[in-house]
Enzyme design. Structure first.
Site, mmCIF file in Angstrom:
data_model
loop_
_atom_site.group_PDB
_atom_site.id
_atom_site.type_symbol
_atom_site.label_atom_id
_atom_site.label_comp_id
_atom_site.label_asym_id
_atom_site.label_seq_id
_atom_site.Cartn_x
_atom_site.Cartn_y
_atom_site.Cartn_z
ATOM 1 N N HIS A 162 -7.953 -5.384 0.007
ATOM 2 C CA HIS A 162 -6.691 -4.697 0.285
ATOM 3 C C HIS A 162 -5.970 -5.452 1.401
ATOM 4 O O HIS A 162 -6.041 -5.078 2.578
ATOM 5 C CB HIS A 162 -6.985 -3.248 0.690
ATOM 6 C CG HIS A 162 -5.785 -2.345 0.660
ATOM 7 N ND1 HIS A 162 -5.086 -2.080 -0.503
ATOM 8 C CD2 HIS A 162 -5.164 -1.650 1.639
ATOM 9 C CE1 HIS A 162 -4.090 -1.252 -0.235
ATOM 10 N NE2 HIS A 162 -4.113 -0.982 1.055
ATOM 11 N N SER A 174 0.833 -1.194 0.000
ATOM 12 C CA SER A 174 0.000 0.000 0.000
ATOM 13 C C SER A 174 0.881 1.262 0.000
ATOM 14 O O SER A 174 1.686 1.438 -0.912
ATOM 15 C CB SER A 174 -0.962 -0.043 1.195
ATOM 16 O OG SER A 174 -1.995 0.898 1.062
ATOM 17 N N ASP A 209 -9.875 -4.931 -4.392
ATOM 18 C CA ASP A 209 -9.316 -3.869 -3.541
ATOM 19 C C ASP A 209 -10.197 -2.622 -3.625
ATOM 20 O O ASP A 209 -10.356 -2.036 -4.689
ATOM 21 C CB ASP A 209 -7.886 -3.554 -4.002
ATOM 22 C CG ASP A 209 -7.092 -2.755 -2.974
ATOM 23 O OD1 ASP A 209 -7.705 -1.934 -2.263
ATOM 24 O OD2 ASP A 209 -5.870 -2.949 -2.895
#
Length: 223
Positions: free
Chosen positions: A203, A118, A172
């Site tokens: 995610h 991320s 996601d």
């Protein structure tokens, strides 16, 4: 921002000859990813040192200014104006210091993989593409380019052929798959060697993905 970051370090059973610097996501810490080391299922005699740094704490605009661990401020959900580039540059200096510390400890740069998830993946891509010495690989999980659909400025020719592993979840809802695809397309248009993998996940990180990461790391380090 100080360039010295606190880290969790997981040493191999044998003397380290390679290193993975793994950057966590927004609001997490190095402790969030340290458990992946045994989960990777690497050979018991591997010689990879894993370093999990903690990002500094700062206010994050999209979270109503709440203070949390972050590599940079996120100003909006607009991909082209999401990352505070001043913060990205500051964190890049900290990442470079981590790499240089490993080099000083006897691990050659070409035996170091820069990884991240991320926001940490954003930093691994940005910092790895611009690092002045050859790296073993760059791993970018569920992330995007901080510069949107264009490559960063001041790209390092030393890492023009460095293997890049990009992985993303097709479900996601934090960093849309489309953002990862934009990064992949920009990298491939720039001539980079990208291995792109998607998974039926949100995610997050899942076991099937860790298996692929393990195989890729062993290829990077030729173990």
């Amino acid at each position: 921002m100080s360039n010295t970051l606190e880290c969790i370090v997981v040493e191999p059973r044998t003397p380290a000859t390679a290193a993975v610097i793994w950057l966590h996501g927004l609001g997490d810490s190095g402790a969030g990813f340290a458990p992946v080391v045994p989960a990777l299922g690497l050979p018991s005699d591997h010689s990879i040192r894993f370093i999990f740094p903690h990002a500094p704490e700062q206010a994050v605009t999209i979270n109503a200014g709440y203070v949390m661990r972050a590599w940079y401020d996120i100003k909006s959900m607009d991909l082209h104006d999401r990352a505070d580039m001043q913060g990205v540059i500051a964190s890049e200096a900290s990442v470079k210091a981590l790499i240089n510390a490993q080099i000083a400890a006897g691990i050659p740069s070409e035996r170091i993989v820069l990884a991240g998830f991320s926001q940490g993946g954003v930093m691994s891509l940005f910092s790895g593409l611009r690092f002045e010495q050859k790296l073993a690989g760059i791993m970018a999980l569920s992330c995007y380019l901080p510069t949107g659909d264009v490559l960063p400025a001041q790209l390092s020719p030393e890492n023009a052929q460095t293997p890049i592993l990009q992985q993303h979840g097709i479900q996601d809802d934090v960093v849309p798959l489309s953002a990862g695809i934009l990064a992949k397309e920009a990298l491939m248009a720039g001539g980079y060697k990208v291995q792109w993998q998607t998974y039926p996940m949100p995610h997050s990180v899942i076991p099937a993905q860790l298996k692929d990461i393990s195989q890729w790391l062993l290829q990077c380090f030729e173990m």
